[in-house]
Scaffold this motif. Sequence first.
Motif, short mmCIF file in Angstrom:
data_model
loop_
_atom_site.label_atom_id
_atom_site.label_comp_id
_atom_site.label_asym_id
_atom_site.label_seq_id
_atom_site.Cartn_x
_atom_site.Cartn_y
_atom_site.Cartn_z
N GLU A 119 92.32 28.70 49.92
CA GLU A 119 90.94 29.18 50.01
C GLU A 119 90.43 29.58 48.64
O GLU A 119 89.25 29.44 48.33
N LEU A 120 91.31 30.08 47.78
CA LEU A 120 90.92 30.51 46.43
C LEU A 120 90.41 29.35 45.58
O LEU A 120 89.54 29.55 44.72
N TYR A 121 90.90 28.14 45.81
CA TYR A 121 90.55 27.02 44.95
C TYR A 121 89.12 26.52 45.15
O TYR A 121 88.59 25.82 44.30
N GLY A 122 88.52 26.86 46.27
CA GLY A 122 87.15 26.45 46.51
C GLY A 122 86.97 24.97 46.79
O GLY A 122 85.87 24.45 46.64
N ASN A 123 88.05 24.30 47.19
CA ASN A 123 87.93 22.86 47.44
C ASN A 123 88.48 22.43 48.79
O ASN A 123 88.77 21.25 49.00
N GLU A 124 88.62 23.37 49.73
CA GLU A 124 89.17 23.00 51.03
C GLU A 124 88.28 21.98 51.74
O GLU A 124 88.80 21.04 52.38
N GLU A 125 86.96 22.14 51.66
CA GLU A 125 86.08 21.16 52.30
C GLU A 125 86.27 19.78 51.71
O GLU A 125 86.32 18.78 52.43
N LEU A 126 86.40 19.72 50.39
CA LEU A 126 86.61 18.43 49.72
C LEU A 126 87.95 17.83 50.14
O LEU A 126 88.03 16.63 50.46
N VAL A 127 89.00 18.63 50.14
CA VAL A 127 90.31 18.13 50.57
C VAL A 127 90.23 17.62 52.01
O VAL A 127 90.77 16.56 52.33
N GLY A 128 89.56 18.37 52.86
CA GLY A 128 89.42 17.94 54.25
C GLY A 128 88.75 16.59 54.37
O GLY A 128 89.17 15.74 55.17
N ARG A 129 87.71 16.37 53.55
CA ARG A 129 87.02 15.08 53.61
C ARG A 129 87.90 13.95 53.09
O ARG A 129 87.87 12.84 53.63
#
Length: 274
Positions: free
Chosen positions: A34-44
Amino acid sequence: MRLRDTESGDPDRDPFRVVNTALDEGVVMIDTAELYGNEELVGRTIAGRRDDVVLASKFGVVLTDSNPEGFEVHADAENVRRSCEASLRRLGTDRIDLYYLHHRSETVPIEETVGAMADLVRQGKIGAIGLSNVTADDLRRAHAVHPVAALQEHWSLAERTVERDLVPAAAELGVTLVAHSPTSHGVLHGAADDAAPADEKQVVLREIATTHGVSAGQLAIAWVHSRGPLHGLDVVPLPGTTRASHVRANVAAQEIVLGPEELRRLTAAWSPTA
């Protein structure tokens, strides 16, 4: 950690290409937080191949200016549940295969944190429990509440602190060691710069890398690979990259076989007491 949407026009840096190159090369674990700010991107990036991925994420670290260290750790049971639900939404999935506490808390007993994580396992929201940035005592106390599958810590030729207490504890408990930053955030790549002044440890790294026809960074990853049999535990190097070409180079490092004398020279040259 540094994966971001990019408009650079460089296809080598396209995040979808980076992640899918890893999967095409046989990598199965994709790690975020969650700290990295890229979970949505990774999910996509993994949406069409979710079942090919061991998806790992982390919770608990919140950046703040009010703390001298620059962050706070929120590890209470309620935050465990809230963070997991938020990560599941951002990742676009119904499960996180490996869920880590990102950093130990000075105020919340680790038994409370892991107890809440164990509830998530029973609910099927996470598959396994991991810890990061903890002590050997934390690991043992956590493992007594619920089996800990993985411990993620910095381990490289240039950073060996984990070998003192955490590696023996992980080996004793049968916990996999996920070694993040096996090139020490690029420091070991720099050892290959022939134009830079070199000390003895850099010379050794360059010489052995040249012998194998590989880069200094690849050799550093190979050294981390070699630690498992030596210490009696499973070791998973976790290099980060934002380029598909670097993904291929990192994966190729698993094919490097270092001889006993090469390992001895590398380990001795980069020893903290050298």
